[in-house]
Design a protein around this motif. Structure first.
Motif, PDB file in Angstrom:
ATOM      1  N   UNK A  39     102.585 133.055  97.628  1.00 42.18           N
ATOM      2  CA  UNK A  39     103.622 133.475  98.589  1.00 42.18           C
ATOM      3  C   UNK A  39     104.700 134.277  97.875  1.00 42.18           C
ATOM      4  N   UNK A  40     105.129 133.810  96.705  1.00 44.75           N
ATOM      5  CA  UNK A  40     106.134 134.540  95.919  1.00 44.75           C
ATOM      6  C   UNK A  40     105.632 135.933  95.542  1.00 44.75           C
ATOM      7  N   UNK A  41     104.349 136.014  95.175  1.00 42.31           N
ATOM      8  CA  UNK A  41     103.758 137.309  94.821  1.00 42.31           C
ATOM      9  C   UNK A  41     103.737 138.241  96.038  1.00 42.31           C
ATOM     10  N   UNK A  42     103.338 137.729  97.178  1.00 44.29           N
ATOM     11  CA  UNK A  42     103.308 138.540  98.406  1.00 44.29           C
ATOM     12  C   UNK A  42     104.712 139.008  98.784  1.00 44.29           C
ATOM     13  N   UNK A  43     105.689 138.115  98.638  1.00 45.27           N
ATOM     14  CA  UNK A  43     107.067 138.495  98.936  1.00 45.27           C
ATOM     15  C   UNK A  43     107.550 139.566  97.965  1.00 45.27           C
ATOM     16  N   UNK A  44     107.173 139.431  96.706  1.00 45.03           N
ATOM     17  CA  UNK A  44     107.531 140.438  95.709  1.00 45.03           C
ATOM     18  C   UNK A  44     106.912 141.793  96.030  1.00 45.03           C
ATOM     19  N   UNK A  45     105.650 141.777  96.474  1.00 45.33           N
ATOM     20  CA  UNK A  45     104.982 143.029  96.850  1.00 45.33           C
ATOM     21  C   UNK A  45     105.684 143.682  98.037  1.00 45.33           C
ATOM     22  N   UNK A  46     106.063 142.882  99.013  1.00 46.56           N
ATOM     23  CA  UNK A  46     106.793 143.406 100.173  1.00 46.56           C
ATOM     24  C   UNK A  46     108.138 143.992  99.742  1.00 46.56           C
ATOM     25  N   UNK A  47     108.803 143.307  98.831  1.00 47.66           N
ATOM     26  CA  UNK A  47     110.103 143.776  98.333  1.00 47.66           C
ATOM     27  C   UNK A  47     109.955 145.136  97.639  1.00 47.66           C
ATOM     28  N   UNK A  48     108.915 145.273  96.819  1.00 48.60           N
ATOM     29  CA  UNK A  48     108.704 146.533  96.100  1.00 48.60           C
ATOM     30  C   UNK A  48     108.365 147.657  97.074  1.00 48.60           C
TER      31      UNK A  48
END
Length: 164
Positions: A86-95
């Motif tokens: 989930x943290x990785x997906x959120x990071x991808x969305x942020x980028x």
């Protein structure tokens, strides 16, 4: 489609106006390639470079997160694995959001620069029109074909450079 429509309108204008002297110009390129344009673009380019560096830093962090997750995937508890995904997906969305925002901001900086340079470019273009007794000046982006001597972009750049 837009360019084709513009070219057709330009051709119709040429036929209906019966212009004797026609020229084409890439006004945006002339503004940005002139000495004053290059000088005024220094700060916006610096801002864009800083934004790009921030984006690359975030992308690097994301890549590290993904590599760490891949490395630890088999040893993590299911809850921890889910949390990190989930943290990785959120990071991808942020980028992705950051990249889109930066593109908008870079485009806005360019538009502001063009607006600032336009009066000087228009004044130089009016001088060229008057001197050459041009009947019609068209945007080069709308033209399918024009003889090389019909393009006054370089002349406009030189004129703007002289009028510093």
């Amino acid at each position: 489609m837009k360019n084709l429509l513009g070219a057709l309108v330009g051709l119709l204008l040429i036929g209906s106006v019966h212009a004797n002297e026609v020229a084409v110009v890439d006004f945006r390129a002339a503004l940005l390639q002139s000495d004053v344009g290059k000088q005024e673009a220094v700060e916006p380019k610096k801002q864009v470079a800083e934004m790009d560096a921030r984006l690359k830093s975030e992308q690097e962090k994301l890549k590290t997160m993904a590599n760490n997750l891949k490395r630890d995937e088999l040893t993590l508890a299911p809850d921890e694995l889910k949390k990190r995904r989930i943290e990785l997906a959120q990071g991808q969305n942020k980028v992705r959001s950051m990249a889109a925002g930066m593109q908008r901001q870079a485009k806005q900086l360019e538009q502001q620069l063009i607006q600032k340079l336009t009066p000087k470019g228009e004044a130089a273009l009016k001088e060229i029109i008057k001197e050459r007794k041009l009947d019609l000046v068209l945007n080069r982006e709308l033209i399918i074909y024009a003889k090389a001597n019909a393009d006054i972009t370089k002349e406009l750049i030189e004129r703007m450079n002289k009028g510093k």
